[in-house]
Structure formats: C-alpha cells, structure tokens
Design a protein around this motif. Structure first.
Motif, PDB file in Angstrom:
ATOM      1  N   SER A 143      35.512  45.646  41.736  1.00 43.87           N
ATOM      2  CA  SER A 143      35.213  44.247  41.430  1.00 43.87           C
ATOM      3  C   SER A 143      33.722  43.966  41.421  1.00 43.87           C
ATOM      4  O   SER A 143      33.246  43.076  40.699  1.00 43.87           O
ATOM      5  CB  SER A 143      35.910  43.325  42.432  1.00 43.87           C
ATOM      6  OG  SER A 143      35.337  43.442  43.726  1.00 43.87           O
ATOM      7  N   ARG A 193      39.504  48.072  45.459  1.00 37.73           N
ATOM      8  CA  ARG A 193      39.390  46.821  44.699  1.00 37.73           C
ATOM      9  C   ARG A 193      37.989  46.227  44.851  1.00 37.73           C
ATOM     10  O   ARG A 193      37.396  45.741  43.878  1.00 37.73           O
ATOM     11  CB  ARG A 193      40.430  45.799  45.175  1.00 37.73           C
ATOM     12  CG  ARG A 193      40.494  44.581  44.276  1.00 37.73           C
ATOM     13  CD  ARG A 193      41.158  43.397  44.907  1.00 37.73           C
ATOM     14  NE  ARG A 193      41.382  42.348  43.920  1.00 37.73           N
ATOM     15  CZ  ARG A 193      40.426  41.562  43.413  1.00 37.73           C
ATOM     16  NH1 ARG A 193      39.153  41.686  43.820  1.00 37.73           N
ATOM     17  NH2 ARG A 193      40.712  40.646  42.500  1.00 37.73           N
ATOM     18  N   HIS A 215      44.066  43.472  38.648  1.00 35.16           N
ATOM     19  CA  HIS A 215      45.410  42.885  38.687  1.00 35.16           C
ATOM     20  C   HIS A 215      46.422  43.901  39.216  1.00 35.16           C
ATOM     21  O   HIS A 215      47.296  43.564  40.040  1.00 35.16           O
ATOM     22  CB  HIS A 215      45.812  42.405  37.295  1.00 35.16           C
ATOM     23  CG  HIS A 215      47.183  41.800  37.220  1.00 35.16           C
ATOM     24  ND1 HIS A 215      47.496  40.589  37.795  1.00 35.16           N
ATOM     25  CD2 HIS A 215      48.337  42.260  36.649  1.00 35.16           C
ATOM     26  CE1 HIS A 215      48.771  40.312  37.580  1.00 35.16           C
ATOM     27  NE2 HIS A 215      49.308  41.313  36.888  1.00 35.16           N
ATOM     28  N   ASP A 264      45.856  44.262  42.934  1.00 39.76           N
ATOM     29  CA  ASP A 264      46.340  43.062  43.635  1.00 39.76           C
ATOM     30  C   ASP A 264      47.857  43.113  43.810  1.00 39.76           C
ATOM     31  O   ASP A 264      48.387  42.792  44.881  1.00 39.76           O
ATOM     32  CB  ASP A 264      45.949  41.799  42.872  1.00 39.76           C
ATOM     33  CG  ASP A 264      44.467  41.466  43.019  1.00 39.76           C
ATOM     34  OD1 ASP A 264      43.849  41.942  43.986  1.00 39.76           O
ATOM     35  OD2 ASP A 264      43.937  40.741  42.154  1.00 39.76           O
ATOM     36  N   ASN A 265      48.555  43.524  42.765  1.00 38.17           N
ATOM     37  CA  ASN A 265      50.014  43.632  42.855  1.00 38.17           C
ATOM     38  C   ASN A 265      50.423  44.684  43.881  1.00 38.17           C
ATOM     39  O   ASN A 265      51.374  44.482  44.655  1.00 38.17           O
ATOM     40  CB  ASN A 265      50.609  43.976  41.486  1.00 38.17           C
ATOM     41  CG  ASN A 265      50.609  42.800  40.526  1.00 38.17           C
ATOM     42  OD1 ASN A 265      50.506  41.650  40.953  1.00 38.17           O
ATOM     43  ND2 ASN A 265      50.721  43.077  39.240  1.00 38.17           N
TER      44      ASN A 265
END
Length: 297
Positions: A241, A237, A273, A276-277
């Motif tokens: 990002s 991530r 997203h 993150d989940n």
C-alpha cells in the motif's frame, strides 16, 4: 554414450523468472553465511569456481546449447567476486556463446560496495543486465538482529549505484522477519527505502524457520517469537500500500499463505482488495497449518 556434466556443487537456486536461462556455476555456498534465518546453503562452504572449470563448463554449454542467449550465474552471491574476475567471466561468456544477450546472478548488498560506478557500467556493457538481491528488509533493528551485515542506508546507497549504472535489479523482501509485533515497522521502513529506488521486481517471501538455521534455536528457546500469519498478511498489505513506484510484485512463493502477483500501480487496488478479504476471512489456525506443511523451499 557418456554425456559431459557441468560442475555444480551443493545447493543450486535460481529465481522463477530465470527458468529458461542456462545455469553456470561461478560460486557455491555463501561468502557471508551468518544470517540467522537462512538455511539455503546449509553445510556448503563457500567456494569460487576456478576459471578453468568455468571455461570447461562453457565448452559443454556451447556443444549442447550453442544458441544460449541468457545465462544465470549460480551461487548465493557470485557478485562478491572482484570486478576483474567478473570481467574475466564476462569475456569467457562472450567467447563461447556468440548469441549471448545477457547474464545475471545473485548478490548481497555488500558485494556492490567495492565496485565503482565505472566498474558497474563496464559490467553492464559486457551484458550483465540484472542482479537479484536479498535485502530482506530495510528495518535496521531487524537487519542487526538477523546478522545481515548492513543497514538501510547501505541498501539505498548501493542499489542507487546500480540505478546509475543502468543495471536492472530485483529485490527479495522477507515477510515476517522482524518477528511478532514488528511487521508493520518493517514494511514502513522498507517501503520508505524502496520508494527512492527503481527495482524491477519485489519478490515477497514469508519467513519459514527450518531446523538448520540459527534462528530455529531461538524459536525453541523462546527468545524469538514468529510473526502470526494474519499479522504477516497485514505486513504485506502495508508494504504494498505504501509503494509509490512502478514495480512488479511477485508474492506467489510457496511460503506465502496468500499468493499475490501484479504490477504497480495498476494492480495495487486489486492486490490490496485480495489481501483485505484474506485478512477478514481466513483463520490463523488454518494458515499456520499450511506453514507447518512446508518442509523445504
């Protein structure tokens, strides 16, 4: 009827996006063979295919695939060959495959260094249009510990030459390579370098340690602690990002517990997203169980 065979020795790998390419062995094994984590070419010494062997294979390909338009040269890093030898191969490709549009191969970062911008431009003119490079990370402490044989500055310097020469390239990022607690550092260092370059694809693969690798013994000895699975997702991530370049992300390799794929910047929000989940909902135990079921890549 006896069908002619091509000369393939040892392990043969190609990226998933080369699935429709005609394969042609140029080398077998790896010129370096010192990366602690690698077992891809275990037991296969480096060998360069003689031009006579390459030409014999091309005669077979011309017979069975006369309209081949894309050729992928196999071996861990055929780009280690000298400029002159690569030009000889390019000439043979054009001689035997008149419909050839392009060819590509794997390379180490260090394979680019001996070749000048002019050399690279000439190879591009001869239809070399893409190279796949396992940079693994641009985090210097990890590169040094894993015996990669180059530093982040080398990645930037050599891949910039490909940009200048007009040769497209795809890179491989080895998620989790730094070990426990080093993932975010690795992701930040790598994104800082990649943001100054123009890769077409960033392939994300997650470190899976096999007994044939040098790193396996360090895991057994307790001198290397593998990155936890959730930590690897955070690392992935972080990398994605921080990227601010236009690039394709291919993170759907079998080694990735959470596969992601998309094109940046358009798909960045959706990818983040999804990660993150996964970070919030998946358990370390289940993800580790998945990795333990991976027996080969």
């Amino acid at each position: 009827m006896i069908y002619p065979e091509l000369h393939f020795t040892g392990q043969v790998w190609r990226p998933p996006y080369e699935a429709n390419s005609q394969l042609l062995q140029i080398t077998s094994g790896c010129t370096w063979h010192k990366c602690k984590f690698c077992s891809l070419y275990y037991g296969t010494p480096f060998r360069m295919s003689p031009l006579s062997e390459v030409e014999a294979d091309l005669k077979v390909i011309r017979q069975w695939q006369p309209r081949a338009h894309r050729v992928y040269l196999t071996g861990a890093n055929p780009f280690a060959l000298s400029y002159n030898k690569l030009m000889d191969i390019a000439i043979l490709l054009r001689k035997y495959l008149p419909h050839l549009v392009s060819f590509g191969m794997f390379a180490r970062v260090t394979d680019i260094a001996p070749k000048s911008i002019e050399d690279l431009k000439n190879l591009r003119h001869m239809k070399l249009d893409s190279i796949n490079i396992g940079i693994e990370t641009a985090h210097d402490p990890t590169l040094e510990r894993m015996n990669k044989g180059y530093r982040a500055t080398d990645i930037l310097r050599q891949l910039s030459k490909l940009d200048e020469a007009g040769i497209h390239y795809n890179v491989f990022y080895l998620n989790g390579l730094g070990g426990k607690g080093k993932g975010v550092e690795s992701a930040i260092a790598t994104s800082d370098v990649l943001n100054k370059l123009h890769p077409c694809i960033i392939n994300i693969v997650s470190l899976t340690v096999f007994p044939e690798s040098q790193l396996y013994q360090e895991v057994v000895d307790g001198t290397y602690e593998e990155a936890p699975e959730i930590e690897r997702l955070v690392e992935m991530r972080t990398l994605i990002s921080r990227l601010n370049i236009k690039v394709n992300i291919m993170g759907h390799h079998i080694s990735n517990t959470v596969p992601v794929i998309g094109a940046l910047p358009n798909d960045k929000a959706a990818i983040l997203h999804e990660l993150d989940n996964a970070i919030a909902q998946l358990s370390e135990k289940d993800l580790k169980a998945y990795r333990n079921r991976i027996y080969h890549l």
